[in-house]
Design an enzyme around this catalytic site. Structure first.
Site, PDB file in Angstrom:
ATOM      1  N   ILE A   1       0.824  -1.228   0.000  1.00 55.77           N
ATOM      2  CA  ILE A   1      -0.114   0.085  -0.004  1.00 55.77           C
ATOM      3  C   ILE A   1       1.013   1.103  -0.073  1.00 55.77           C
ATOM      4  O   ILE A   1       2.211   1.097   0.362  1.00 55.77           O
ATOM      5  CB  ILE A   1      -1.019  -0.054   1.287  1.00 55.77           C
ATOM      6  CG1 ILE A   1      -0.227  -0.092   2.662  1.00 55.77           C
ATOM      7  CG2 ILE A   1      -2.169  -1.008   1.049  1.00 55.77           C
ATOM      8  CD1 ILE A   1      -1.326  -0.089   3.647  1.00 55.77           C
ATOM      9  N   ASP A   2       0.506   2.316  -0.598  1.00 55.76           N
ATOM     10  CA  ASP A   2       1.230   3.521  -0.712  1.00 55.76           C
ATOM     11  C   ASP A   2       1.705   4.066   0.633  1.00 55.76           C
ATOM     12  O   ASP A   2       1.206   3.895   1.607  1.00 55.76           O
ATOM     13  CB  ASP A   2       0.361   4.572  -1.291  1.00 55.76           C
ATOM     14  CG  ASP A   2      -0.020   4.168  -3.080  1.00 55.76           C
ATOM     15  OD1 ASP A   2       0.456   3.356  -3.334  1.00 55.76           O
ATOM     16  OD2 ASP A   2      -0.958   4.915  -3.273  1.00 55.76           O
ATOM     17  N   LYS A   3       2.968   4.616   0.499  1.00 58.10           N
ATOM     18  CA  LYS A   3       3.465   5.196   1.722  1.00 58.10           C
ATOM     19  C   LYS A   3       2.403   5.980   2.588  1.00 58.10           C
ATOM     20  O   LYS A   3       2.490   6.089   3.793  1.00 58.10           O
ATOM     21  CB  LYS A   3       4.544   6.264   1.327  1.00 58.10           C
ATOM     22  CG  LYS A   3       5.246   7.044   2.452  1.00 58.10           C
ATOM     23  CD  LYS A   3       6.152   8.111   1.927  1.00 58.10           C
ATOM     24  CE  LYS A   3       6.823   8.845   3.071  1.00 58.10           C
ATOM     25  NZ  LYS A   3       7.682  10.216   2.487  1.00 58.10           N
TER      26      LYS A   3
ATOM     27  N   ARG B   1      -6.354   5.526  -6.161  1.00 60.75           N
ATOM     28  CA  ARG B   1      -6.451   7.052  -6.366  1.00 60.75           C
ATOM     29  C   ARG B   1      -6.638   7.541  -7.911  1.00 60.75           C
ATOM     30  O   ARG B   1      -7.428   8.374  -8.202  1.00 60.75           O
ATOM     31  CB  ARG B   1      -5.036   7.295  -5.797  1.00 60.75           C
ATOM     32  CG  ARG B   1      -4.709   6.886  -4.549  1.00 60.75           C
ATOM     33  CD  ARG B   1      -3.425   6.821  -4.275  1.00 60.75           C
ATOM     34  NE  ARG B   1      -2.617   8.589  -4.322  1.00 60.75           N
ATOM     35  CZ  ARG B   1      -1.475   8.744  -4.297  1.00 60.75           C
ATOM     36  NH1 ARG B   1      -0.408   7.821  -3.872  1.00 60.75           N
ATOM     37  NH2 ARG B   1      -1.091   9.929  -4.458  1.00 60.75           N
TER      38      ARG B   1
ATOM     39  N   THR C   1      -0.566   5.833   2.566  1.00 58.16           N
ATOM     40  CA  THR C   1      -2.071   5.253   2.665  1.00 58.16           C
ATOM     41  C   THR C   1      -1.767   4.486   4.026  1.00 58.16           C
ATOM     42  O   THR C   1      -0.708   3.741   4.314  1.00 58.16           O
ATOM     43  CB  THR C   1      -2.461   4.316   1.531  1.00 58.16           C
ATOM     44  OG1 THR C   1      -2.714   4.870   0.431  1.00 58.16           O
ATOM     45  CG2 THR C   1      -3.756   3.424   2.043  1.00 58.16           C
TER      46      THR C   1
END
Length: 343
Positions: free
Chosen positions: A143-145, A263, A147
């Protein structure tokens, strides 16, 4: 090197290629992934009837004796760091973490330290097996930094293979909470006519497109309808904010798991995430629909308002169905409170 080579024979009706035959017939107890088998083959660690073979396309026959020299797991080059982790579940094979926003999952040129992997190396210590040949945790999904929320990490090759197969087959359950600009409604003619967007029963917005790297900004992803990787997101409105509604809390479920998928997809349908510095655009919340406190909270939210709230999968070794939920982090809970007009 290991003391004894791994030995087995090719079964009936083998695939035409050696690499595929190895994947099919290697004993499960060896817990060797497709990627690691390919690496060992290329390194000259595979013998067929006593002769070293490095060609993946080599032919094999039923009954051929395969010997693989499997080296002992080497220590990872990534440094272990004593960083606190929110552990939701852990056993000998895997660990589930509630990752905070701001933490990168894996070391990269721009983030060489302070990552989830650095923290896991310290936390797991000697309990890690040789995932991919190195004693390290196996990252199955990311998962993104910025998020927050749940992700599962393998501690053994066997767990890594089993989990990866579930994510590849899209059988793992993943649900995200997202706070977005506007409210996606089935009655919106704009969405009805937008390519890639459709509505399913229950006012569920389905977004299906290809995703590929942006043509001019290599750090971004972009929607495409020619090539790219197939991506499907479903979004359901849980709560509307403002009078008239100007923002919404969505539950987003992933059928596929591509980089920045939620996103990019929400931006594509005109409902970008509040706080998203990359895909959020310049859209502003209506000052007539929301209180000054709500506007201030949204403008001050400096990361994408996205949280991985639910994660479900079958345990890769026992087959037990596992499902985890992580509550909203404090910053998103505060944002939602403000959007509701609560003190």
């Amino acid at each position: 090197m290991g003391q004894d080579p791994l030995s087995f024979r090719i079964g009936d009706d083998p695939p035409a290629r050696l690499d595929k035959a190895l994947v099919r017939d290697v004993p499960e107890v060896a817990a060797l992934s497709r990627t690691r088998l390919a690496r060992l083959l290329g390194e000259g660690a595979v013998r067929v009837n006593g002769a070293v073979v490095v060609e993946a396309k080599a032919r094999v026959a039923t009954g051929d004796l395969i010997e693989i020299d499997v080296p002992d797991a080497r220590e990872s080059h990534i440094a272990a760091e004593d960083i606190a982790l929110a552990v939701v579940y852990e056993d000998d094979e895997l660990i589930v973490i509630d990752k905070p926003a701001g933490m990168v999952v894996h070391p990269a040129p721009g983030s060489p330290a302070g990552t989830l992997v650095n923290a896991l190396l310290h936390h797991c210590g000697d309990t890690l097996s040789g995932v991919g040949g190195a004693r390290r945790p196996g990252i199955v999904h990311r998962i993104d930094k910025d998020t927050s929320g749940l992700l599962v990490v393998a501690k053994s090759d066997a767990a890594h293979q089993g989990l990866a197969a579930q994510f590849e087959a899209h059988s793992a359950e993943r649900a995200y909470m997202a706070v977005v600009h506007g409210v996606p409604e089935a009655s919106d003619p704009r969405l009805r006519g937008l390519r890639g967007a459709s509505f399913e029963p229950g006012n569920v917005l389905r977004i299906a497109t290809g995703l590929a790297r942006h043509k001019t900004d290599r750090q971004r992803q972009a929607v495409t309808f020619e090539g790219g990787r197939h991506a499907v997101t479903r979004a359901r409105v849980l709560e509307r904010f403002g009078h008239p509604p100007a923002a919404a809390l969505l539950e987003c479920r992933l059928e596929t798991g591509r980089t920045h998928q939620i996103r990019v997809h929400l931006a594509h349908v005109g409902h970008g995430l509040i706080g998203d510095p990359v895909y959020g655009g310049r859209r502003k919340l209506s000052q007539k629909a929301l209180s000054p406190r709500a506007i201030e909270a949204a403008q001050g939210f400096t990361r994408q308002a996205l949280h991985a709230a639910v994660l479900g999968f079958d345990h890769p070794l026992t087959g037990e169905a596992l499902r985890f939920e992580a509550p909203l982090p404090a910053d998103m809970a505060t944002l939602i409170t403000a959007l509701r007009g609560e003190v």
